[in-house]
Motif scaffolding. Structure first.
Motif, mmCIF file in Angstrom:
data_model
loop_
_atom_site.group_PDB
_atom_site.id
_atom_site.type_symbol
_atom_site.label_atom_id
_atom_site.label_comp_id
_atom_site.label_asym_id
_atom_site.label_seq_id
_atom_site.Cartn_x
_atom_site.Cartn_y
_atom_site.Cartn_z
ATOM 1 N N ASP A 73 0.832 -1.206 0.000
ATOM 2 C CA ASP A 73 0.000 0.000 0.000
ATOM 3 C C ASP A 73 0.867 1.256 0.000
ATOM 4 O OD1 ASP A 73 -2.287 -1.538 -0.007
ATOM 5 O OD2 ASP A 73 -2.621 -1.352 2.170
ATOM 6 N N LYS A 76 2.375 1.710 -3.472
ATOM 7 C CA LYS A 76 1.355 2.189 -4.413
ATOM 8 C C LYS A 76 1.049 3.662 -4.200
ATOM 9 C CE LYS A 76 -0.965 -2.248 -5.003
ATOM 10 N NZ LYS A 76 -2.179 -3.020 -4.693
ATOM 11 N N SER A 77 0.960 4.095 -2.950
ATOM 12 C CA SER A 77 0.665 5.506 -2.676
ATOM 13 C C SER A 77 1.805 6.396 -3.156
ATOM 14 C CB SER A 77 0.390 5.723 -1.194
ATOM 15 O OG SER A 77 1.565 5.552 -0.425
ATOM 16 N N ARG A 79 3.798 5.773 -5.676
ATOM 17 C CA ARG A 79 3.725 5.808 -7.144
ATOM 18 C C ARG A 79 2.647 6.783 -7.598
ATOM 19 N NH1 ARG A 79 3.835 -0.440 -8.727
ATOM 20 N NH2 ARG A 79 5.996 -0.840 -8.261
ATOM 21 N N LYS A 80 1.485 6.738 -6.925
ATOM 22 C CA LYS A 80 0.393 7.632 -7.308
ATOM 23 C C LYS A 80 0.792 9.084 -7.115
ATOM 24 C CE LYS A 80 -3.447 4.490 -6.439
ATOM 25 N NZ LYS A 80 -4.597 4.202 -5.588
ATOM 26 N N SER A 81 1.436 9.402 -5.993
ATOM 27 C CA SER A 81 1.843 10.784 -5.748
ATOM 28 C C SER A 81 2.911 11.229 -6.740
ATOM 29 C CB SER A 81 2.322 10.962 -4.310
ATOM 30 O OG SER A 81 3.498 10.236 -4.087
ATOM 31 N N ASN A 83 3.214 10.081 -9.828
ATOM 32 C CA ASN A 83 2.555 10.265 -11.114
ATOM 33 C C ASN A 83 1.769 11.567 -11.148
ATOM 34 O OD1 ASN A 83 3.565 7.903 -12.147
ATOM 35 N ND2 ASN A 83 1.788 6.685 -11.598
ATOM 36 N N ARG A 84 1.160 11.962 -10.019
ATOM 37 C CA ARG A 84 0.434 13.239 -9.967
ATOM 38 C C ARG A 84 1.399 14.400 -10.096
ATOM 39 N NH1 ARG A 84 -2.353 12.387 -4.691
ATOM 40 N NH2 ARG A 84 -2.816 10.227 -5.036
#
Length: 87
Positions: A73, A76-77, A79-81, A83-84
Protein backbone atom coordinates in the motif's frame (compact mmCIF):
# COMPACT_ATOMS: atom_id res chain seq x y z
CA UNK A 1 42.69 9.46 -21.26
CA UNK A 2 40.51 10.58 -24.17
CA UNK A 3 40.48 8.85 -27.49
CA UNK A 4 41.38 10.82 -30.59
CA UNK A 5 39.22 10.39 -33.64
CA UNK A 6 40.52 10.81 -37.16
CA UNK A 7 37.22 11.11 -39.02
CA UNK A 8 33.57 11.94 -38.53
CA UNK A 9 32.72 8.35 -39.41
CA UNK A 10 34.63 7.13 -36.35
CA UNK A 11 32.76 9.62 -34.17
CA UNK A 12 29.40 8.56 -35.63
CA UNK A 13 30.22 4.89 -35.10
CA UNK A 14 31.23 5.53 -31.49
CA UNK A 15 28.02 7.51 -30.88
CA UNK A 16 25.95 4.63 -32.27
CA UNK A 17 27.73 2.17 -29.97
CA UNK A 18 27.17 4.41 -26.95
CA UNK A 19 23.51 4.86 -27.85
CA UNK A 20 23.02 1.10 -28.11
CA UNK A 21 24.76 0.59 -24.76
CA UNK A 22 22.43 3.18 -23.21
CA UNK A 23 19.36 1.43 -24.63
CA UNK A 24 20.59 -1.94 -23.34
CA UNK A 25 21.15 -0.43 -19.88
CA UNK A 26 17.62 1.05 -19.89
CA UNK A 27 16.09 -2.30 -20.82
CA UNK A 28 18.15 -4.00 -18.13
CA UNK A 29 16.84 -1.55 -15.52
CA UNK A 30 13.25 -2.15 -16.69
CA UNK A 31 13.77 -5.91 -16.41
CA UNK A 32 15.25 -5.60 -12.91
CA UNK A 33 12.39 -3.31 -11.84
CA UNK A 34 9.76 -5.77 -13.08
CA UNK A 35 11.59 -8.59 -11.35
CA UNK A 36 11.62 -6.61 -8.10
CA UNK A 37 7.88 -5.95 -8.40
CA UNK A 38 7.27 -9.67 -8.85
CA UNK A 39 9.38 -10.42 -5.78
CA UNK A 40 7.18 -8.13 -3.67
CA UNK A 41 4.04 -10.20 -4.16
CA UNK A 42 2.84 -10.99 -0.61
CA UNK A 43 2.91 -14.77 -1.08
CA UNK A 44 6.49 -14.72 -2.29
CA UNK A 45 7.45 -12.22 0.38
CA UNK A 46 6.01 -14.48 3.07
CA UNK A 47 7.88 -17.48 1.67
CA UNK A 48 11.09 -15.49 1.55
CA UNK A 49 10.73 -14.53 5.20
CA UNK A 50 10.27 -18.14 6.24
CA UNK A 51 6.53 -18.40 6.88
CA UNK A 52 5.21 -21.71 5.63
CA UNK A 53 1.69 -22.19 4.40
CA UNK A 54 1.28 -25.31 6.49
CA UNK A 55 1.24 -22.93 9.47
CA UNK A 56 -1.55 -20.67 8.19
CA UNK A 57 -2.89 -20.02 11.66
CA UNK A 58 0.36 -18.92 13.22
CA UNK A 59 0.89 -15.40 14.45
CA UNK A 60 4.08 -15.18 12.41
CA UNK A 61 2.21 -15.76 9.16
CA UNK A 62 -0.47 -13.22 10.07
CA UNK A 63 2.06 -10.55 10.98
CA UNK A 64 4.02 -11.08 7.78
CA UNK A 65 0.82 -10.93 5.72
CA UNK A 66 -0.21 -7.70 7.44
CA UNK A 67 3.20 -6.06 7.04
CA UNK A 68 3.57 -7.06 3.40
CA UNK A 69 0.13 -5.60 2.64
CA UNK A 70 1.08 -2.33 4.35
CA UNK A 71 4.35 -2.23 2.43
CA UNK A 72 2.56 -2.69 -0.90
CA UNK A 73 0.00 0.00 0.00
CA UNK A 74 2.85 2.37 0.85
CA UNK A 75 4.59 1.68 -2.48
CA UNK A 76 1.35 2.19 -4.41
CA UNK A 77 0.66 5.51 -2.68
CA UNK A 78 4.19 6.72 -3.48
CA UNK A 79 3.72 5.81 -7.14
CA UNK A 80 0.39 7.63 -7.31
CA UNK A 81 1.84 10.78 -5.75
CA UNK A 82 4.84 10.64 -8.09
CA UNK A 83 2.55 10.26 -11.11
CA UNK A 84 0.43 13.24 -9.97
CA UNK A 85 3.57 15.35 -9.59
CA UNK A 86 4.60 14.60 -13.17
CA UNK A 87 1.23 15.67 -14.58
Amino acid sequence: MSKQYHSFEEIDERLKVLNLQRLIAQESIKLQFNSAKTDLVPQQLRQGLGATFSQKGTIKSLVITFLSGKLLDFIKSKRKSRNRDRS
